[in-house]
Design a protein around this motif. Structure first.
Motif, PDB file in Angstrom:
ATOM      1  N   PRO A 259       0.812  -1.213   0.000  1.00  0.00           N
ATOM      2  CA  PRO A 259       0.000   0.000   0.000  1.00  0.00           C
ATOM      3  C   PRO A 259       0.848   1.267   0.000  1.00  0.00           C
ATOM      4  O   PRO A 259       1.982   1.267   0.484  1.00  0.00           O
ATOM      5  CB  PRO A 259      -0.787  -0.124   1.298  1.00  0.00           C
ATOM      6  CG  PRO A 259       0.122  -0.909   2.200  1.00  0.00           C
ATOM      7  CD  PRO A 259       0.841  -1.870   1.312  1.00  0.00           C
ATOM      8  N   SER A 260       0.265   2.329  -0.537  1.00  0.00           N
ATOM      9  CA  SER A 260       0.923   3.633  -0.518  1.00  0.00           C
ATOM     10  C   SER A 260       0.592   4.341   0.783  1.00  0.00           C
ATOM     11  O   SER A 260      -0.178   3.856   1.607  1.00  0.00           O
ATOM     12  CB  SER A 260       0.428   4.475  -1.694  1.00  0.00           C
ATOM     13  OG  SER A 260      -0.956   4.780  -1.525  1.00  0.00           O
ATOM     14  N   ASP A 261       1.179   5.535   0.991  1.00  0.00           N
ATOM     15  CA  ASP A 261       0.891   6.305   2.196  1.00  0.00           C
ATOM     16  C   ASP A 261      -0.591   6.629   2.321  1.00  0.00           C
ATOM     17  O   ASP A 261      -1.137   6.662   3.419  1.00  0.00           O
ATOM     18  CB  ASP A 261       1.691   7.619   2.193  1.00  0.00           C
ATOM     19  CG  ASP A 261       3.191   7.364   2.371  1.00  0.00           C
ATOM     20  OD1 ASP A 261       3.565   6.259   2.811  1.00  0.00           O
ATOM     21  OD2 ASP A 261       3.980   8.278   2.026  1.00  0.00           O
ATOM     22  N   GLU A 262      -1.236   6.839   1.174  1.00  0.00           N
ATOM     23  CA  GLU A 262      -2.672   7.179   1.180  1.00  0.00           C
ATOM     24  C   GLU A 262      -3.531   5.967   1.524  1.00  0.00           C
ATOM     25  O   GLU A 262      -4.718   6.115   1.842  1.00  0.00           O
ATOM     26  CB  GLU A 262      -3.102   7.717  -0.187  1.00  0.00           C
ATOM     27  CG  GLU A 262      -2.539   9.087  -0.527  1.00  0.00           C
ATOM     28  CD  GLU A 262      -1.084   9.043  -0.964  1.00  0.00           C
ATOM     29  OE1 GLU A 262      -0.594   7.928  -1.284  1.00  0.00           O
ATOM     30  OE2 GLU A 262      -0.424  10.101  -0.953  1.00  0.00           O
ATOM     31  N   GLU A 263      -2.946   4.773   1.480  1.00  0.00           N
ATOM     32  CA  GLU A 263      -3.704   3.548   1.740  1.00  0.00           C
ATOM     33  C   GLU A 263      -3.356   2.908   3.074  1.00  0.00           C
ATOM     34  O   GLU A 263      -3.632   1.746   3.328  1.00  0.00           O
ATOM     35  CB  GLU A 263      -3.451   2.552   0.593  1.00  0.00           C
ATOM     36  CG  GLU A 263      -4.027   3.046  -0.728  1.00  0.00           C
ATOM     37  CD  GLU A 263      -3.415   2.407  -1.956  1.00  0.00           C
ATOM     38  OE1 GLU A 263      -4.083   2.364  -2.994  1.00  0.00           O
ATOM     39  OE2 GLU A 263      -2.229   1.974  -1.880  1.00  0.00           O
TER      40      GLU A 263
END
Length: 265
Positions: A259-263
């Motif tokens: 996951p990315s930071d937004e996830e």
């Protein structure tokens, strides 16, 4: 995109000669919700034994399984007329047929049941309709006859068989069926059968001169790619799209881009 209000038996019968009817199969709430309001009927077909269960034919599915899947479809599609297939061996006589159809009505919100057979099943259709069960008939190529006929045999190839099919359609119409699925029948024969009765004929592999069409969802959306029946038009390459998406997911996991930071919480 055309949106359909929920059909009734009267509106289905009245569609004959006025507009074409569309039917698609569904086996779960997820896809039923996607189809809801887009088609006239959803058929919870015993074909799920093959496309969902991975079996070679429809014969081993049980009434309990059909009710389970019909419940799920009813949960997903609140605005579409829903038909439950009666599986092999569940309507061998009037008493058994009524007990099983009653279970469908009591345990699900299905609007009708579907049974295979013509003249030989007319007495069962009549018994069900006389006892407040709405029935869709099914004649022509009948998948539940797969073993006894030694495969899937196209019907309507000669005048004798065409006349027999017309008699089948008339018999189950007279018994109270409000609609008839006609499968695997030569187009010229299908046209004659359609003209011979006053209820809609829904074709599958029966040409264009019928009152409507039905397709199995996994065939038409390209999720079942082991083979494609001649009568199927593929509207989506579903299997390829899913595989590509899964491959992208695996790549992103391996690359640590998901996951990315937004996830992340």
């Amino acid at each position: 995109m055309q949106q359909f209000k929920k059909q009734t038996i009267s509106s289905i019968i009245n569609a004959k000669g006025n507009r074409k009817l569309s039917m698609i199969t569904a086996y779960d709430a997820l896809f039923a919700k996607l189809f809801d309001g887009e088609v006239d009927f959803i058929l919870v077909g015993d074909s799920l034994n093959m496309s969902f269960g991975g079996k070679n034919d429809t014969l081993s599915i049980t009434m309990e399984q059909m009710i389970y899947h019909t419940k799920a479809v009813c949960n997903g599609a609140k605005n579409t007329f829903i038909i439950c297939d009666m599986p092999f061996g569940t309507y061998t006589n009037e008493k058994i047929a009524f007990e099983n159809a009653m279970a469908v009505y009591q345990q699900t919100s299905a609007d009708a049941v579907k049974i295979e057979g013509g003249k030989n099943k007319a007495h069962i259709v009549k018994y069900l309709t006389d006892n407040s069960i709405a029935v869709v008939g099914h004649i022509g190529l009948m998948p539940q006859n797969f073993r006894v006929e030694g495969g899937y045999k196209i019907k309507g190839k000669d005048s004798q068989n065409i006349q027999s099919l017309i008699e089948d359609a008339k018999a189950i119409e007279a018994a109270g069926a409000f609609c008839i699925v006609l499968e695997g029948v030569k187009p010229d024969a299908a046209k004659l059968i359609t003209e011979a009765v006053g209820v809609p004929i829904i074709g599958i592999g029966a040409g264009i001169d019928v009152d409507g069409q039905v397709l199995v969802w996994s065939d038409m959306l390209g999720f079942f790619d082991e083979f494609k029946p001649k009568f199927v038009r593929k509207y989506l390459n579903g299997a390829q799209l899913v595989k590509k998406s899964v491959q992208e997911y695996v790549r992103d996991v391996n690359d640590k881009t998901f996951p990315s930071d937004e996830e992340i919480y």
